[in-house]
Design an enzyme around this catalytic site. Structure first.
Site, PDB file in Angstrom:
ATOM      1  N   ARG A 142       0.827  -1.210   0.000  1.00 40.95           N
ATOM      2  CA  ARG A 142       0.000   0.000   0.000  1.00 40.95           C
ATOM      3  C   ARG A 142       0.860   1.259   0.000  1.00 40.95           C
ATOM      4  O   ARG A 142       0.354   2.376   0.044  1.00 40.95           O
ATOM      5  CB  ARG A 142      -0.917   0.018   1.235  1.00 40.95           C
ATOM      6  CG  ARG A 142      -1.873  -1.159   1.291  1.00 40.95           C
ATOM      7  CD  ARG A 142      -2.640  -1.215   2.590  1.00 40.95           C
ATOM      8  NE  ARG A 142      -3.811  -0.387   2.582  1.00 40.95           N
ATOM      9  CZ  ARG A 142      -5.048  -0.803   2.319  1.00 40.95           C
ATOM     10  NH1 ARG A 142      -5.271  -2.075   2.041  1.00 40.95           N
ATOM     11  NH2 ARG A 142      -6.053   0.019   2.334  1.00 40.95           N
ATOM     12  N   TYR A 145       0.663   4.551  -2.242  1.00 40.98           N
ATOM     13  CA  TYR A 145      -0.375   5.528  -1.892  1.00 40.98           C
ATOM     14  C   TYR A 145      -0.040   6.198  -0.550  1.00 40.98           C
ATOM     15  O   TYR A 145       0.067   7.431  -0.473  1.00 40.98           O
ATOM     16  CB  TYR A 145      -1.723   4.810  -1.811  1.00 40.98           C
ATOM     17  CG  TYR A 145      -2.889   5.738  -1.617  1.00 40.98           C
ATOM     18  CD1 TYR A 145      -3.314   6.580  -2.642  1.00 40.98           C
ATOM     19  CD2 TYR A 145      -3.595   5.767  -0.413  1.00 40.98           C
ATOM     20  CE1 TYR A 145      -4.402   7.433  -2.469  1.00 40.98           C
ATOM     21  CE2 TYR A 145      -4.681   6.608  -0.235  1.00 40.98           C
ATOM     22  CZ  TYR A 145      -5.076   7.441  -1.262  1.00 40.98           C
ATOM     23  OH  TYR A 145      -6.151   8.284  -1.093  1.00 40.98           O
ATOM     24  N   ASP A 146       0.157   5.372   0.485  1.00 44.61           N
ATOM     25  CA  ASP A 146       0.390   5.924   1.829  1.00 44.61           C
ATOM     26  C   ASP A 146       1.581   6.880   1.833  1.00 44.61           C
ATOM     27  O   ASP A 146       1.523   7.988   2.358  1.00 44.61           O
ATOM     28  CB  ASP A 146       0.731   4.812   2.840  1.00 44.61           C
ATOM     29  CG  ASP A 146      -0.329   3.742   2.926  1.00 44.61           C
ATOM     30  OD1 ASP A 146      -1.385   3.895   2.293  1.00 44.61           O
ATOM     31  OD2 ASP A 146      -0.095   2.746   3.637  1.00 44.61           O
ATOM     32  N   GLU A 147       2.682   6.371   1.257  1.00 46.15           N
ATOM     33  CA  GLU A 147       3.914   7.155   1.375  1.00 46.15           C
ATOM     34  C   GLU A 147       3.925   8.353   0.440  1.00 46.15           C
ATOM     35  O   GLU A 147       4.556   9.365   0.735  1.00 46.15           O
ATOM     36  CB  GLU A 147       5.142   6.264   1.137  1.00 46.15           C
ATOM     37  CG  GLU A 147       5.314   5.157   2.162  1.00 46.15           C
ATOM     38  CD  GLU A 147       5.658   5.656   3.571  1.00 46.15           C
ATOM     39  OE1 GLU A 147       5.884   6.870   3.766  1.00 46.15           O
ATOM     40  OE2 GLU A 147       5.698   4.804   4.489  1.00 46.15           O
ATOM     41  N   LYS A 149       1.276  10.113  -0.238  1.00 43.98           N
ATOM     42  CA  LYS A 149       0.489  11.113   0.496  1.00 43.98           C
ATOM     43  C   LYS A 149       1.349  11.735   1.595  1.00 43.98           C
ATOM     44  O   LYS A 149       1.350  12.948   1.804  1.00 43.98           O
ATOM     45  CB  LYS A 149      -0.764  10.477   1.103  1.00 43.98           C
ATOM     46  CG  LYS A 149      -1.813  10.037   0.086  1.00 43.98           C
ATOM     47  CD  LYS A 149      -2.442  11.204  -0.645  1.00 43.98           C
ATOM     48  CE  LYS A 149      -3.591  10.800  -1.552  1.00 43.98           C
ATOM     49  NZ  LYS A 149      -4.037  11.882  -2.447  1.00 43.98           N
ATOM     50  N   SER A 189     -18.969   0.715  -2.952  1.00 43.64           N
ATOM     51  CA  SER A 189     -19.319   0.639  -4.379  1.00 43.64           C
ATOM     52  C   SER A 189     -19.377  -0.812  -4.843  1.00 43.64           C
ATOM     53  O   SER A 189     -20.246  -1.191  -5.629  1.00 43.64           O
ATOM     54  CB  SER A 189     -18.344   1.461  -5.221  1.00 43.64           C
ATOM     55  OG  SER A 189     -17.022   1.089  -4.957  1.00 43.64           O
ATOM     56  N   PHE A 191     -20.159  -3.452  -2.970  1.00 42.91           N
ATOM     57  CA  PHE A 191     -21.343  -4.117  -2.408  1.00 42.91           C
ATOM     58  C   PHE A 191     -22.597  -3.719  -3.181  1.00 42.91           C
ATOM     59  O   PHE A 191     -23.442  -4.549  -3.511  1.00 42.91           O
ATOM     60  CB  PHE A 191     -21.524  -3.744  -0.928  1.00 42.91           C
ATOM     61  CG  PHE A 191     -20.400  -4.197  -0.021  1.00 42.91           C
ATOM     62  CD1 PHE A 191     -19.453  -5.119  -0.455  1.00 42.91           C
ATOM     63  CD2 PHE A 191     -20.291  -3.697   1.272  1.00 42.91           C
ATOM     64  CE1 PHE A 191     -18.412  -5.535   0.373  1.00 42.91           C
ATOM     65  CE2 PHE A 191     -19.260  -4.101   2.107  1.00 42.91           C
ATOM     66  CZ  PHE A 191     -18.314  -5.020   1.663  1.00 42.91           C
ATOM     67  N   GLN A 209     -12.986  -6.040  10.374  1.00 41.73           N
ATOM     68  CA  GLN A 209     -12.236  -4.787  10.255  1.00 41.73           C
ATOM     69  C   GLN A 209     -13.231  -3.643  10.063  1.00 41.73           C
ATOM     70  O   GLN A 209     -14.297  -3.850   9.481  1.00 41.73           O
ATOM     71  CB  GLN A 209     -11.219  -4.853   9.097  1.00 41.73           C
ATOM     72  CG  GLN A 209     -11.776  -4.874   7.688  1.00 41.73           C
ATOM     73  CD  GLN A 209     -12.175  -6.260   7.184  1.00 41.73           C
ATOM     74  OE1 GLN A 209     -12.552  -7.117   7.967  1.00 41.73           O
ATOM     75  NE2 GLN A 209     -12.096  -6.478   5.877  1.00 41.73           N
ATOM     76  N   ASP A 273      -4.374  -5.116   5.014  1.00 41.80           N
ATOM     77  CA  ASP A 273      -5.674  -4.442   5.164  1.00 41.80           C
ATOM     78  C   ASP A 273      -5.765  -3.864   6.586  1.00 41.80           C
ATOM     79  O   ASP A 273      -5.699  -4.622   7.559  1.00 41.80           O
ATOM     80  CB  ASP A 273      -6.783  -5.480   4.943  1.00 41.80           C
ATOM     81  CG  ASP A 273      -8.121  -4.848   4.627  1.00 41.80           C
ATOM     82  OD1 ASP A 273      -8.159  -3.631   4.375  1.00 41.80           O
ATOM     83  OD2 ASP A 273      -9.125  -5.583   4.630  1.00 41.80           O
TER      84      ASP A 273
HETATM   85  N1  UDP Z   1     -13.641  -4.689   1.319  1.00 43.43           N
HETATM   86  C1  UDP Z   1     -14.421  -5.847   1.292  1.00 43.43           C
HETATM   87  N2  UDP Z   1     -15.013  -6.194   0.122  1.00 43.43           N
HETATM   88  C2  UDP Z   1     -14.879  -5.474  -1.017  1.00 43.43           C
HETATM   89  C3  UDP Z   1     -14.084  -4.298  -0.995  1.00 43.43           C
HETATM   90  C4  UDP Z   1     -13.476  -3.943   0.190  1.00 43.43           C
HETATM   91  O1  UDP Z   1     -14.579  -6.529   2.309  1.00 43.43           O
HETATM   92  O2  UDP Z   1     -15.477  -5.877  -2.047  1.00 43.43           O
HETATM   93  C5  UDP Z   1     -13.005  -4.308   2.584  1.00 43.43           C
HETATM   94  C6  UDP Z   1     -11.513  -4.058   2.488  1.00 43.43           C
HETATM   95  O3  UDP Z   1     -10.810  -5.278   2.642  1.00 43.43           O
HETATM   96  C7  UDP Z   1     -11.319  -3.108   3.653  1.00 43.43           C
HETATM   97  C8  UDP Z   1     -12.606  -2.300   3.696  1.00 43.43           C
HETATM   98  O4  UDP Z   1     -13.565  -3.078   2.995  1.00 43.43           O
HETATM   99  O5  UDP Z   1     -11.178  -3.796   4.858  1.00 43.43           O
HETATM  100  C9  UDP Z   1     -12.484  -0.942   3.045  1.00 43.43           C
HETATM  101  O6  UDP Z   1     -11.896  -1.140   1.797  1.00 43.43           O
HETATM  102  P1  UDP Z   1     -11.797   0.014   0.730  1.00 43.43           P
HETATM  103  O7  UDP Z   1     -11.034  -0.555  -0.436  1.00 43.43           O
HETATM  104  O8  UDP Z   1     -13.155   0.558   0.491  1.00 43.43           O
HETATM  105  O9  UDP Z   1     -10.971   1.152   1.454  1.00 43.43           O
HETATM  106  P2  UDP Z   1      -9.549   1.153   2.234  1.00 43.43           P
HETATM  107  O10 UDP Z   1      -8.999  -0.257   2.279  1.00 43.43           O
HETATM  108  O11 UDP Z   1      -8.697   2.065   1.445  1.00 43.43           O
HETATM  109  O12 UDP Z   1      -9.893   1.651   3.579  1.00 43.43           O
END
Ligand code: UDP
Length: 332
Positions: A142, A145-147, A149, A189, A191, A209, A273
């Site tokens: 990651r 992106y993180d670094e 930013k 998006s 879901f 999480q 994650d």
């Molecule tokens: N996530 C999930 N299913 C998906 C997409 C994302 O469970 O179809 C989870 C992902 O693993 C994370 C959380 O939802 O724990 C948020 O993910 P997202 O990519 O939206 O944002 P970010 O990881 O950058 O916070």
């Protein structure tokens, strides 16, 4: 009258920000630069304002003789599958993009940057105040992106310290809502798009999480207040998010219920994650006491669902591409 430049203005957040900027009467020209990598022309096609100009270009390569009173730097992908697939390009958009944009700022002009709550990595402190240094792996998947930013924040704060740059930096937390790409690959998006096309909802890991889901109107309202409406000396960084923390599984279950019981399937977690994310809003409450997130995730998800329903002539090919991007990054 002001000239304003929005880098990434055809993106999800950038296009909403442009709508807000165009409500201002002190702007004579608003230029958007966007390479349409993750942004989409559809996000700005409703804008008919003669002050508005769109330039299709990488931000790093933007050629213009204009110099701007205000620059907004939002040029970056924000979704893990997108930035993990093209890390070099992600770093370049953020950091080299910032160098180019600094050149285009008038002397005394204001530079506004959207950083990210990703600068906190997988946080060991909750909620996260801006002073929390974060737990980020600069060699991890990651990191582009993180670094980038983090490094762009460094560049800008050092420009402020050494040259008095008028600077404002926000760190948004998990924003969702209308104009997210259907193939963006992020939780809400995905879901919603899955439910609307009758596919199972994919929860990564055990779904326990958590994130602090911010509906786009609330977040853009916070940006506008901080960037130009409220008088403040606070230069940031400023957390802007909804401090109600909800697990991924709960959001998935909510979407499933709304759509009549669409099944949920569990899939492997993406790499590194984060386990939790929640903004400490003490500074936001101080800088913009009249602001708060008004839209609950239940209401926000329903609004997003309604929008996607209208938009859902999603070509199957786009969705298939999104799935393959995710599978490509899942093993890293
Ligand atoms: N996530 C999930 N299913 C998906 C997409 C994302 O469970 O179809 C989870 C992902 O693993 C994370 C959380 O939802 O724990 C948020 O993910 P997202 O990519 O939206 O944002 P970010 O990881 O950058 O916070």
């Amino acid at each position: 009258m002001k000239k304003v430049l929005v880098a990434g203005g055809a993106g999800f957040l950038g296009s909403h920000l442009c709508d807000r900027l165009l409500n201002r009467t002190d702007i004579e020209k608003l230029v958007v630069v966007d390479n349409l990598w993750t942004g989409r022309e559809a996000n700005i096609s409703h804008i008919q304002d003669p002050r508005f100009h769109f330039v299709r270009s990488d931000v790093e390569e933007l050629q213009t003789s204009d110099r701007f009173d205000e620059v907004y730097h939002l040029a970056s992908p924000a979704s893990p599958p997108w930035y993990m697939k093209e890390p070099k390009r992600t770093i370049s958009a953020n950091l080299i993009g910032a160098f180019r944009l600094l050149d285009l700022l008038k002397k005394g002009g204001r530079f506004c940057f959207t950083s990210s709550s990703e600068v906190y990595g997988d946080p060991l402190v909750s909620p996260q105040p801006e002073s929390y240094k974060g737990q980020v792996d600069c060699t991890g998947p990651r990191s582009s992106y993180d670094e980038s930013k983090r490094c762009t924040e460094s560049l800008l704060f050092e420009m402020q310290r050494t040259q008095g740059l008028d600077l404002k930096i926000v760190r948004p937390f998990n924003v969702y809502g209308p104009r997210t790409r259907p193939d963006d690959g992020r939780a809400v998006s995905n879901f919603v798009a899955q439910a609307l096309t009758g596919r199972p909802i994919t929860v990564f890991g055990d779904g326990l999480q958590s994130r602090s889901w911010g509906y786009v109107d609330d977040i853009i309202d916070g940006f506008a207040r901080y960037f130009w409406i409220n008088e403040t000396d606070y230069r940031g960084p400023l957390n802007v998010g909804n401090d109600r923390e909800i697990s991924v599984l709960e959001v998935a279950q909510y979407v499933s219920r709304l759509m009549g019981g669409i099944p949920i399937v569990f899939e492997p977690s993406p790499p590194h994650d984060p386990t939790n994310r929640r903004p400490d809003l003490t500074n936001a409450n101080y800088v913009m006491p009249e602001w708060s997130c008004a839209i609950s995730y239940e209401e926000g998800v329903e609004k997003t669902l309604d929008w996607f329903r209208q938009e859902m002539k999603i070509p199957a090919a786009e969705l298939a591409q999104a799935d393959s991007r995710r599978l490509a990054t899942a093993g890293r």
